[in-house]
Design an enzyme around this catalytic site. Structure first.
Site, PDB file in Angstrom:
ATOM      1  N   PRO A  86      35.898  29.352  20.186  1.00  0.00           N
ATOM      2  CG  PRO A  86      37.141  30.913  18.992  1.00  0.00           C
ATOM      3  CD  PRO A  86      37.207  30.020  20.200  1.00  0.00           C
ATOM      4  CB  CYS A  87      31.298  27.172  17.807  1.00  0.00           C
ATOM      5  SG  CYS A  87      30.332  28.589  17.216  1.00  0.00           S
ATOM      6  CG  ASN A  88      34.083  30.396  13.672  1.00  0.00           C
ATOM      7  OD1 ASN A  88      34.194  30.515  14.884  1.00  0.00           O
ATOM      8  ND2 ASN A  88      33.835  31.412  12.874  1.00  0.00           N
ATOM      9  CG  PHE A  90      34.171  22.373  16.883  1.00  0.00           C
ATOM     10  CD1 PHE A  90      34.861  21.221  16.550  1.00  0.00           C
ATOM     11  CD2 PHE A  90      34.829  23.336  17.627  1.00  0.00           C
ATOM     12  CE1 PHE A  90      36.173  21.021  16.946  1.00  0.00           C
ATOM     13  CE2 PHE A  90      36.147  23.149  18.048  1.00  0.00           C
ATOM     14  CZ  PHE A  90      36.814  21.986  17.700  1.00  0.00           C
ATOM     15  CB  SER A  91      28.966  25.500  13.476  1.00  0.00           C
ATOM     16  OG  SER A  91      27.640  25.684  13.075  1.00  0.00           O
TER      17      SER A  91
END
Length: 361
Positions: A86-88, A90-91
């Site tokens: 999941p990129c939440n 890191f976005s």
């Protein structure tokens, strides 16, 4: 089982963009075969989509479970591993909390698979903002963990539009080769995007050629309000609600968002802007000539999913699945290069565009 038949495992598998890319790549490289072994995701509709479309997948081989409670030891041995954790956190769109957020530490469950299963290779995907999280220390830590699990990681920031994906989607991809294979001379090299096989494609080409049949899967149109239609009719292709010259009653009361994708219409002569999993507040992605949001099938075309690929779940769930997925055409580029590397087949390559201080190349 031949030397180039790979049993694939996945965490955070999504609807199957990575897996489909691997299968498509295997079709292009002699003697390579991908065999689905297992995958996992926490969302039921997403898993339903994966099972419905990915060869060999079944309800029993794709558990719907939170990765934090998943018992990896009961899953089968694998030769290859893919995880788009999941990129939440890191976005660049989010708060950029990195390893200090709720989602950032989930990469560790992928590392645990590497330790337990020791596949020959892995492919990990995340957003471009990953390298800047926690002042760059988060990604440095992640790569060191990959090395500690016994792999040589090669990291590159891919601009998928340069590889024929009709969308400006920039992602960090890490390809890892197990140490014993690397010591035997197998190295992964970044595929050169300037090759003629990577034909640039615009948003309008992707959506209209060929024409999408009215009865196509996931092609339901959104019922737009009169205000939204009026607003879109005054926004030119490539503009958004803040760069367009809108009358007072149609303007949005939000400051500092002139570069936003809110009510941004596609430019038909360019690749689309990034398709995301969000959809509220004017973020659905909007047609260049018709005053409406794209259908999920049109969004899927921008993500390079073939029309036969049927997404399961509600309209909202499908929108999120499409936006969070890895474009199969982009994944195919990575896997095709990887499979050639494993067979020691030369191919045109370029130098990685990222170097991480404190991490061995």
């Amino acid at each position: 089982m031949n030397e180039y038949e790979y049993k694939l495992g996945e965490l955070f598998c999504g609807p199957g963009g990575m897996a489909l890319g691997a299968h498509l790549a295997a079709e292009d490289v002699p003697d390579v075969r991908i065999q689905h072994e297992w995958a996992s995701d926490y969302d039921q509709s997403t898993v339903d989509t994966y099972v419905h479309n990915i060869p060999g997948a079944s309800i029993g081989s794709v558990p719907v479970e939170d990765v934090r409670t998943l018992d990896v030891s009961r899953l089968g041995d694998i030769d290859g591993f893919a995880f788009g954790f999941p990129c939440n956190d890191f976005s660049v769109v989010g708060e950029h909390r990195g390893l200090q957020g709720s989602y950032g530490p989930l990469f560790q469950y992928g590392i645990n698979v590497l330790h337990q299963k020791q596949p020959k290779w892995f492919v990990a995907e995340n957003v471009g903002g990953l390298t800047g999280a926690n002042g760059g220390k988060a990604f440095q830590h992640i790569l060191k963990e990959m090395q500690g699990a016994g792999y040589v990681p090669v990291v590159h920031k891919y601009k998928f539009e340069k590889y024929g994906v009709p969308q400006a989607r920039h992602r960090i991809i890490v390809v890892g080769i197990r140490n014993d294979l690397a010591e035997d001379g197998i190295t992964f090299e970044i595929p050169d995007s300037s090759l003629k096989e990577y034909v640039p494609e615009t948003a309008s080409q992707a959506i209209t050629i060929p024409k999408i049949p009215e009865a196509a899967f996931n092609h339901e149109f959104t019922r737009q309000s009169a205000v939204v239609r009026q607003r879109l009719e005054l926004i030119a292709p490539g503009e958004n609600a803040f760069t367009a010259d809108l009358p007072e009653h149609l303007r949005l009361n939000v400051k500092g968002a002139r570069l936003s994708q809110i009510y941004k219409r596609l430019d038909p002569s360019k690749p689309a802007y990034t398709v995301t999993g969000s959809g509220g507040g004017g973020t659905h992605v909007y047609h260049w000539s018709e005053p409406r949001a794209l259908t999920n099938r049109e969004r899927a075309r921008l993500q390079t999913f073939p029309d036969w690929f049927e997404f399961k779940g509600s309209k909202e769930s499908v929108r999120k699945q499409i936006g969070m997925a890895v474009p199969p055409r982009g994944a195919k580029v990575i896997f095709k290069a990887l499979f050639r590397s494993l067979q020691r087949i030369p191919y045109p390559s370029i130098e990685p565009n990222l170097t991480i201080p404190g991490v061995q190349a």
